[in-house]
Design an enzyme around this catalytic site. Structure first.
Site, PDB file in Angstrom:
ATOM      1  N   GLU A   1      -2.683   5.883  -8.259  1.00 31.91           N
ATOM      2  CA  GLU A   1      -3.811   6.673  -7.765  1.00 31.91           C
ATOM      3  C   GLU A   1      -3.656   8.071  -8.374  1.00 31.91           C
ATOM      4  O   GLU A   1      -2.845   8.875  -7.930  1.00 31.91           O
ATOM      5  CB  GLU A   1      -3.791   6.728  -6.245  1.00 31.91           C
ATOM      6  CG  GLU A   1      -4.016   5.379  -5.571  1.00 31.91           C
ATOM      7  CD  GLU A   1      -5.434   4.861  -5.770  1.00 31.91           C
ATOM      8  OE1 GLU A   1      -6.353   5.697  -5.941  1.00 31.91           O
ATOM      9  OE2 GLU A   1      -5.620   3.633  -5.777  1.00 31.91           O
TER      10      GLU A   1
ATOM     11  N   ASP B   1       6.678  -9.060  30.259  1.00 36.46           N
ATOM     12  CA  ASP B   1       6.964  -7.884  31.082  1.00 36.46           C
ATOM     13  C   ASP B   1       5.832  -7.708  32.082  1.00 36.46           C
ATOM     14  O   ASP B   1       4.686  -7.457  31.700  1.00 36.46           O
ATOM     15  CB  ASP B   1       7.094  -6.631  30.205  1.00 36.46           C
ATOM     16  CG  ASP B   1       7.713  -5.461  30.963  1.00 36.46           C
ATOM     17  OD1 ASP B   1       7.360  -5.280  32.143  1.00 36.46           O
ATOM     18  OD2 ASP B   1       8.522  -4.733  30.364  1.00 36.46           O
TER      19      ASP B   1
ATOM     20  N   GLU C   1       2.144   1.031  -5.107  1.00 42.32           N
ATOM     21  CA  GLU C   1       1.193   2.109  -5.293  1.00 42.32           C
ATOM     22  C   GLU C   1       1.888   3.467  -5.371  1.00 42.32           C
ATOM     23  O   GLU C   1       2.846   3.718  -4.640  1.00 42.32           O
ATOM     24  CB  GLU C   1       0.187   2.126  -4.135  1.00 42.32           C
ATOM     25  CG  GLU C   1      -0.854   3.219  -4.245  1.00 42.32           C
ATOM     26  CD  GLU C   1      -1.772   3.270  -3.043  1.00 42.32           C
ATOM     27  OE1 GLU C   1      -2.968   3.511  -3.249  1.00 42.32           O
ATOM     28  OE2 GLU C   1      -1.306   3.064  -1.907  1.00 42.32           O
TER      29      GLU C   1
ATOM     30  N   HIS D   1       0.873  -1.180   0.000  1.00 39.72           N
ATOM     31  CA  HIS D   1       0.000   0.000   0.000  1.00 39.72           C
ATOM     32  C   HIS D   1       0.906   1.224   0.000  1.00 39.72           C
ATOM     33  O   HIS D   1       1.923   1.249  -0.708  1.00 39.72           O
ATOM     34  CB  HIS D   1      -0.927  -0.044   1.219  1.00 39.72           C
ATOM     35  CG  HIS D   1      -1.930   1.064   1.272  1.00 39.72           C
ATOM     36  ND1 HIS D   1      -2.676   1.436   0.174  1.00 39.72           N
ATOM     37  CD2 HIS D   1      -2.322   1.889   2.287  1.00 39.72           C
ATOM     38  CE1 HIS D   1      -3.476   2.430   0.504  1.00 39.72           C
ATOM     39  NE2 HIS D   1      -3.281   2.733   1.777  1.00 39.72           N
ATOM     40  N   ASN D   2       0.585   2.255   0.747  1.00 39.55           N
ATOM     41  CA  ASN D   2       1.436   3.439   0.810  1.00 39.55           C
ATOM     42  C   ASN D   2       2.814   3.041   1.298  1.00 39.55           C
ATOM     43  O   ASN D   2       2.989   2.666   2.453  1.00 39.55           O
ATOM     44  CB  ASN D   2       0.823   4.485   1.741  1.00 39.55           C
ATOM     45  CG  ASN D   2      -0.434   5.075   1.154  1.00 39.55           C
ATOM     46  OD1 ASN D   2      -0.630   5.077  -0.060  1.00 39.55           O
ATOM     47  ND2 ASN D   2      -1.310   5.572   2.006  1.00 39.55           N
TER      48      ASN D   2
ATOM     49  N   ASN E   1      14.594 -14.826  32.924  1.00 35.63           N
ATOM     50  CA  ASN E   1      16.018 -14.465  32.933  1.00 35.63           C
ATOM     51  C   ASN E   1      16.897 -15.410  32.109  1.00 35.63           C
ATOM     52  O   ASN E   1      17.974 -15.800  32.518  1.00 35.63           O
ATOM     53  CB  ASN E   1      16.546 -14.425  34.376  1.00 35.63           C
ATOM     54  CG  ASN E   1      15.836 -13.390  35.208  1.00 35.63           C
ATOM     55  OD1 ASN E   1      15.532 -12.292  34.733  1.00 35.63           O
ATOM     56  ND2 ASN E   1      15.528 -13.736  36.451  1.00 35.63           N
TER      57      ASN E   1
ATOM     58  N   ILE F   1      17.494  -8.689  30.940  1.00 36.12           N
ATOM     59  CA  ILE F   1      17.566 -10.093  30.544  1.00 36.12           C
ATOM     60  C   ILE F   1      16.169 -10.553  30.149  1.00 36.12           C
ATOM     61  O   ILE F   1      15.178 -10.233  30.820  1.00 36.12           O
ATOM     62  CB  ILE F   1      18.124 -10.956  31.697  1.00 36.12           C
ATOM     63  CG1 ILE F   1      19.536 -10.479  32.052  1.00 36.12           C
ATOM     64  CG2 ILE F   1      18.144 -12.431  31.303  1.00 36.12           C
ATOM     65  CD1 ILE F   1      20.139 -11.206  33.235  1.00 36.12           C
TER      66      ILE F   1
END
Length: 458
Positions: A127, A397, A78, A53-54, A366, A340
């Site tokens: 386009e 996390d 495009e 796409h873009n 870890n 870690i």
């Protein structure tokens, strides 16, 4: 090398490790990933086409961004074209922070790289927001720079009622739009509004192509799923992200592929789960950017294939058993991080809705160097030809959201059984040294009714 062990026909520990890390033990090291093996003589509408796409939504519309996606296997790009100064058309993206760039400079820059990764046709989706005069400049630029590579008339000795094949169009460039000033360039892909099946069957030919926003597509998929699928049996459809995605996020490409949509345009510059699935899909068939659709989609006018109907028996059901044994040299999210890793693996299957599953390992705290999981998961897959397997390695996390640190995605049909190494990719799809060690078992489901399956194969 241990000469004594070799003389006895034995393998040392280092030798065993090197064997497991060799390409012969890669999870997809097979004909499918290394060579173009599919029939490339079918009409274009019978293939999924790698489409962006873009290409760049921030900074400058740099020609290098287009080169990057082409070298990554993209076959359709495009260009949002507008009037520029001094009568020279420019490329920019409206309502974004992208700075304009000369259309001519982009075409000159990408021309040497159009066919470096694949010999099959490149589609320029223009386009067009230019005035009549600058549209003429667009045509002049394309003809001058691309020369004989540009398709400006129908191929001789070909059925005029069907699209040519990728093989017919090797090393050729196709242009897609509707403006009369550019009509001579729209030989096979004239853009027309999407209309319902009965209207399209009467008024649209194989050379008429339609673009759908993701929201428009989802409504059509709910209202007329069979009619939507059947339009993809003779002409090209393209899906693009909705305009509200100013953050350059991507829609799920799986939905559109399930309905046979050939050109699912995604934002390549975004390293999200949707792009991971996209890279996985087009890993197949030698990475040439064209993937042949299953027979039951190609022949949808006969099969009346409907992705919402999980009771259809068009494929050989498989039972996929995966044991995630261990990881090796897992990367930190960024080079500056000193944390870690606390890694876990998420394994998911993506295809027809009945085949969507997610399973996760436990977290190993870890240890990003050599975590060991030894966890086994099983997936029953009704439509293997439409299904992707996606491995995400994620850093847990406790205080914020979990982050994907590496991944691998592939069609289920490419996966090999036995003990295998999965060579992971960075989030931006660059190769890295990290791996997962797994055991794969693939069995056909004997409870399936084989007679029904054979009935719909052509």
């Amino acid at each position: 090398m241990n000469v004594e062990l070799r003389a006895k026909g034995l393998l040392s520990l280092d030798g065993f490790r090197n064997m497991l890390l060799s390409k012969n033990f890669d999870i997809t090291e097979s004909l499918y990933s290394r060579k173009i093996y599919q029939d490339m003589t079918r009409p274009l509408c019978d293939y999924y086409i790698n489409t962006s796409h873009n290409t760049q939504l921030t900074g400058k519309s740099n020609p290098e961004a287009y080169n990057r996606v082409l070298l990554m296997g993209c076959r359709a790009v495009e260009f949002d074209c507008y009037d520029g100064n001094n009568g020279r058309p420019i490329v920019k993206h409206a309502y974004t922070l992208v700075k304009p760039c000369s259309f001519e400079s982009i075409i000159r820059y990408i021309e040497p790289n159009l066919f470096k990764t694949s010999p099959y046709p490149v589609i320029l989706n223009i386009e067009n927001h230019c005035s009549s005069e600058q549209q003429k400049q667009l045509a002049r630029i394309l003809k001058t720079i691309l020369g004989d590579q540009l398709i400006t008339k129908p191929l001789s000795n070909k059925n005029p009622s069907v699209l040519p094949s990728p093989e017919d169009l090797k090393y050729k460039v196709l242009v897609r739009d509707v403006e009369p000033e550019l009509a001579e360039l729209f030989i096979y892909l004239q853009n027309v509004p999407y209309r319902e099946y009965n209207y399209a069957k009467i008024h649209y030919s194989a050379f008429h192509s339609s673009s759908l926003s993701e929201n428009q597509f989802l409504k059509l998929a709910e209202q007329d799923p069979i009619g939507l699928v059947q339009q993809t049996t003779w002409r090209l459809l393209r899906l693009y992200p909705d305009g509200f995605r100013q953050d350059s996020s991507n829609p799920d490409p799986i939905n559109a592929w399930n309905f046979g949509v050939q050109m699912v345009a995604l934002n390549y510059q975004t390293s999200d789960d949707m792009m991971a699935l996209y890279y996985g899909k087009f890993l197949d068939n030698g990475g040439c950017g064209y993937i042949l659709k299953p027979d039951y989609l190609i022949k949808a006018q006969e099969t009346e294939f409907n992705p919402w109907n999980s009771q259809m028996n068009f494929d050989c059901t498989q039972i996929l058993t995966i044991k995630i044994i261990s990881g090796q040299f897992l990367p930190r999210l960024n080079s500056k991080s000193k944390d870690i890793l606390d890694p876990y693996v998420k394994v998911s299957t993506h295809g027809i809705p009945c085949d969507y599953r997610i399973q996760k390992t436990k977290v190993i705290h870890n240890n990003g160097f050599d975590p060991i999981w030894n966890e086994t998961f099983q997936f029953t897959i009704r439509f293997p030809q439409m299904c992707l397997i996606y491995f995400s390695v994620i850093d847990y996390d406790l205080m914020s959201h979990d982050d994907r640190i590496a991944y691998f995605c592939s069609p289920v049909t490419m996966i090999q059984s036995g003990y295998r190494h999965i060579h992971l990719k960075a989030n931006n799809n660059d190769p890295i040294y990290s791996t997962l060690f797994v055991y794969i078992d693939i069995q056909n489901d004997n409870d399936n009714d084989d007679e029904n399956i054979i009935h719909v194969r052509f």
